[in-house]
Design an enzyme around this catalytic site. Sequence first.
Site, PDB file in Angstrom:
ATOM      1  N   THR A 160      -2.809  13.611   1.625  1.00 57.33           N
ATOM      2  CA  THR A 160      -1.772  14.634   1.774  1.00 57.33           C
ATOM      3  C   THR A 160      -0.861  14.724   0.549  1.00 57.33           C
ATOM      4  O   THR A 160      -0.422  15.813   0.181  1.00 57.33           O
ATOM      5  CB  THR A 160      -0.927  14.362   3.031  1.00 57.33           C
ATOM      6  N   ASP A 162      -3.469  19.247 -44.501  1.00 58.45           N
ATOM      7  CA  ASP A 162      -4.030  19.668 -45.775  1.00 58.45           C
ATOM      8  C   ASP A 162      -3.546  21.087 -46.069  1.00 58.45           C
ATOM      9  O   ASP A 162      -3.111  21.806 -45.166  1.00 58.45           O
ATOM     10  CB  ASP A 162      -5.553  19.617 -45.707  1.00 58.45           C
ATOM     11  N   ASP A 186     -10.677  17.653 -43.294  1.00 55.18           N
ATOM     12  CA  ASP A 186     -11.990  18.270 -43.134  1.00 55.18           C
ATOM     13  C   ASP A 186     -13.105  17.520 -43.858  1.00 55.18           C
ATOM     14  O   ASP A 186     -14.269  17.633 -43.490  1.00 55.18           O
ATOM     15  CB  ASP A 186     -11.969  19.727 -43.612  1.00 55.18           C
ATOM     16  N   ASN A 215       6.403   7.914  -2.109  1.00 54.83           N
ATOM     17  CA  ASN A 215       6.017   6.565  -1.707  1.00 54.83           C
ATOM     18  C   ASN A 215       7.231   5.709  -1.380  1.00 54.83           C
ATOM     19  O   ASN A 215       7.155   4.794  -0.549  1.00 54.83           O
ATOM     20  CB  ASN A 215       5.204   5.893  -2.818  1.00 54.83           C
ATOM     21  N   VAL A 252       0.841  -1.204   0.000  1.00 54.60           N
ATOM     22  CA  VAL A 252       0.000   0.000   0.000  1.00 54.60           C
ATOM     23  C   VAL A 252       0.871   1.246   0.000  1.00 54.60           C
ATOM     24  O   VAL A 252       0.572   2.245  -0.660  1.00 54.60           O
ATOM     25  CB  VAL A 252      -0.953  -0.008   1.215  1.00 54.60           C
ATOM     26  N   ALA A 253       1.987   1.195   0.740  1.00 53.34           N
ATOM     27  CA  ALA A 253       2.876   2.354   0.822  1.00 53.34           C
ATOM     28  C   ALA A 253       3.597   2.598  -0.496  1.00 53.34           C
ATOM     29  O   ALA A 253       3.841   3.748  -0.882  1.00 53.34           O
ATOM     30  CB  ALA A 253       3.898   2.135   1.939  1.00 53.34           C
ATOM     31  N   ASP A 264     -11.302  12.318 -45.814  1.00 53.02           N
ATOM     32  CA  ASP A 264     -10.171  12.349 -44.875  1.00 53.02           C
ATOM     33  C   ASP A 264     -10.398  11.451 -43.664  1.00 53.02           C
ATOM     34  O   ASP A 264      -9.457  11.190 -42.902  1.00 53.02           O
ATOM     35  CB  ASP A 264      -9.926  13.783 -44.380  1.00 53.02           C
ATOM     36  N   GLU A 303      -1.482   4.979  -5.268  1.00 54.99           N
ATOM     37  CA  GLU A 303      -2.916   4.787  -5.539  1.00 54.99           C
ATOM     38  C   GLU A 303      -3.571   5.994  -6.202  1.00 54.99           C
ATOM     39  O   GLU A 303      -4.576   5.868  -6.896  1.00 54.99           O
ATOM     40  CB  GLU A 303      -3.659   4.458  -4.234  1.00 54.99           C
ATOM     41  N   ASN A 347      -0.945   8.602   1.133  1.00 52.61           N
ATOM     42  CA  ASN A 347      -0.936   8.384  -0.315  1.00 52.61           C
ATOM     43  C   ASN A 347      -2.004   9.191  -1.040  1.00 52.61           C
ATOM     44  O   ASN A 347      -1.735   9.847  -2.050  1.00 52.61           O
ATOM     45  CB  ASN A 347      -1.134   6.901  -0.620  1.00 52.61           C
ATOM     46  N   ILE A 373       2.733   1.473  -3.744  1.00 57.39           N
ATOM     47  CA  ILE A 373       1.911   1.684  -4.941  1.00 57.39           C
ATOM     48  C   ILE A 373       1.271   3.068  -4.881  1.00 57.39           C
ATOM     49  O   ILE A 373       0.598   3.405  -3.903  1.00 57.39           O
ATOM     50  CB  ILE A 373       0.827   0.598  -5.061  1.00 57.39           C
TER      51      ILE A 373
END
Length: 685
Positions: free
Chosen positions: A505, A105, A408, A474, A58-59, A412, A63, A502, A61
Site C-alpha cells: 500500500t 571541451d 570525446d 513507517n 519490520v514496521a 580523455d 523495506e 510497507n 525499516i
Amino acid sequence: MIAVASAGETPLERKLDVFGKHVLWTCLVVSAALFAWGLYRGGQAWPQLLLGAVSFAVAAIPEGLPAITTITLALGMQRMAKRGAIVRKLPAVETLGAATVICTDKTGTLTQNEMTVCQLVAGGVSFGVTGNGYAPTGDLIGEGGIPLRALPPNVEHLLTTAVLCNGAQLAEQKGSWTLVGDPTEGALLTLARKAGISREQLDQTHHVVRELPFDSNRKRMTVIATGPSGQSVAHVKGSADVILDRSIAQELPTGDSRPLTDADRQQILREADRMAGEALRVLAFAYRNAPDSGDPEAGLTFLGLVGMIDPPRQGVKEAIVACHAASIRAVMITGDHRLTATAIARELGLYQEGDLALTGPELAALSDEQLRDQVGKVTVFARTTPGQKLQIVKALKSAGQVVAMTGDGVNDAPALKEAHIGIAMGKSGTDVARQAADMVITDDNFATIVDAVREGRAIYRNIQKFIFFLLSSNAGLAVAVFGIALSRSWLPLTPLMILWINLVTNGFPALALGIDPPGSDQMHEPPRAADSSLVGIRDYLGILFVGVVMGAFTFCIYTSGSCESSSNGARTMAFTLLALSPLAHAWSCRSPRASIVQQRPVISWPLVIACIVSAAIQLLAVEVRPLRLVFHTDELHRNDWMMIALCAIAVVPAVELAKLGYRLLSRRHSKDLAISPQQGPLPAA
C-alpha cells in the site's frame, strides 16, 4: 592512466549507505529495548515479546526503499534518454544533479565543430578566405579585396602540405559536400579546393612514404612524401609555437627561402596571437626537403599560418547562464591556444572579469597543492595534455567539488573515468571514451548536459520526497506497533499486516512521488553540499511529528468503543487506518514547505492513480473473504469506514499546520537576520 583512475562511489550511493546504517542500528536498538522492557515487566512469554520486537523493526525499516530508488533512477534514465543523454551506469542519473563543476571541451561541445578557414598568413602577407562550410565555393582574397588569380609559390606549397598532411575525405553527393574525418582537416581540404588544389590531383603526383601521426603531446603531424621530382619532402602541420620552435627558415612569396630571424619569429607569433584573439583556431605549416637522415621534424622551413573559425553552438550561451544561476561552474579544458579559448569563453559568457586562464606549461610548473589552491579560480585551461586533464579533475575533487567531465577522444578517457560523472560525446566520441564514461550525449551539445543536470536534481529531490514519505509513514506504523506492544489488552498487528502496508500500500504512492515533475525553482538553487545528508534535522522532526499523529489516531481506534479493544475488529480498523492514512499524507510530501494548494501542478495524476490502486488493494484485503482468512481481518461496517476515513484525512491538516508554522518561523528568522546581518546566514533546512 585509465587503469589508475577510479571514480569510486557516487554521492547518492554513499548517502544511501550511511542512511541505511543509521536506520538499521536505530531500529535494532529500539527493538532490543522493547524486548528487554517486556521481559522486565513480565506477563508475556518471550516468543511473543520477540515477535513484538521484530514487528517493530519490520514496521520501522522502509523495506521498499531499495526497489523504489532503483525504479526512480531507471525512469530518470528514460527521461534523460529522450533529451539526448544516455546513462550507462544507474547511479549516474542522480550524480549529475549534484555537480558543482562541469569540465567541458571546447570543440564540438561548446562550438559546432564545423570548421571554416577564414584567414591565411604566408611570407608576411595576409589573405582572406570567403565561403562557409565544406563546399569549395569561395576565393582567397589578396590585398585590396581582390580574389587571387594565381597562387604565390609559398601559398601553393602551404596548401599542398595542408592536403598531404591530412586524413580526412570530402565527397560531393547531389550538390552537397559531406566530410569523413576530422573537421579541422576537412576545412583545410576545402581551403585547398577553393584554390584549385585537390587530393585527387596530388595523389597522382605524390607518393606518401611515411606518416608521423598527430597526438596531443607532440601537437604536430608529419607526412613524408615523394614529389614529381622524386625527392622526398617532410610536410608538417601543428600548433604555431611548436612548429616555429622547429623552424630555421621561412619561405617567401617568391618561393625562395631565407633564415628565420628573431624579428620574424616575433612577427609570426604576433599574427598567431591576433588570430587566436579573434576566436580563430590557428595551425602552422612547414616542410623540410630530403628528411631521410636525422629528425624529419627538425630544421624546418616555415610556410605560414591558417586561421579557422568554429562558431558557438546555438543554445550554449543560455545553458551557461543557467549554470551560473544554479551556482555551477563551467570550466573549459582544451588543447587550443589560450587566446582562442578565452575569446570563445568570453563570447559565451563562460569567462568573466577576474577569472584565470592557465596553459599546460604553466600547469606543469605547479605542485598538486598549488593547483588545488588555484583550480577554483581558473575558468579556461588551454594547451593541456591528457595527463593534465586527469590532474585537473583530481585537483577539483580534492578541493571538495563534485566534478562532471566531458570528452570525446581516447586521451580523455582517464579524466572521464576519474570524474564523479564522465560524459562522452555520442557523435564524435571514440569507443574508448564512451566505455570509460557514465553518460553519453547523443548530440554533443553542452545544453543537453545542463538539461541532464536539471533532471538529476529533480530525481534527487524526488528521492528525498519518497524517503520522507516512507519514513514518516513507517514512523506512524512503528509508533502504533510500539504502543500496542506496551498494552496488555490490545490485539497487535501481525507481521504480514505490517509488511503488506510497507511493501504494497505504501509502495505505489512512493513510486508516484519518485516521478513527480521537476520544480521551476530548482535550477535557481545552489548544488547541495557534498557532505549533506539525505534527511536533515527538520525532516527527522517532521517524521517524528507524523509518526505521533498517525500513532495517536490508531490509539483512538482502539479506545473509540466502536469495537472491543481486544477484538479482531479493532485490529482490522487499525490495520486499515495505517494503510490508508499514508495515501492522504503523500500529498503533503510533494513539498517540504509549500502547502498542497501551492504545489505545481496541484494535481499529480500518477499520485492520484497510485492512491486509488493502493486503496483498492487494501479494500480487497479486508472485504474479500479468502484474503480475510490470510490476513486475519474482519469485515468492516459503514460506521467503521467513516471513522477510518476521517482519521486518515485528518493527517493532512495536521501536517499542513506544521508546515505553516515552519514557514512563519522561517520568515521571522529571515527578518531578524535582515535586521541583524552579523548573526550570519540562515542555516540550510
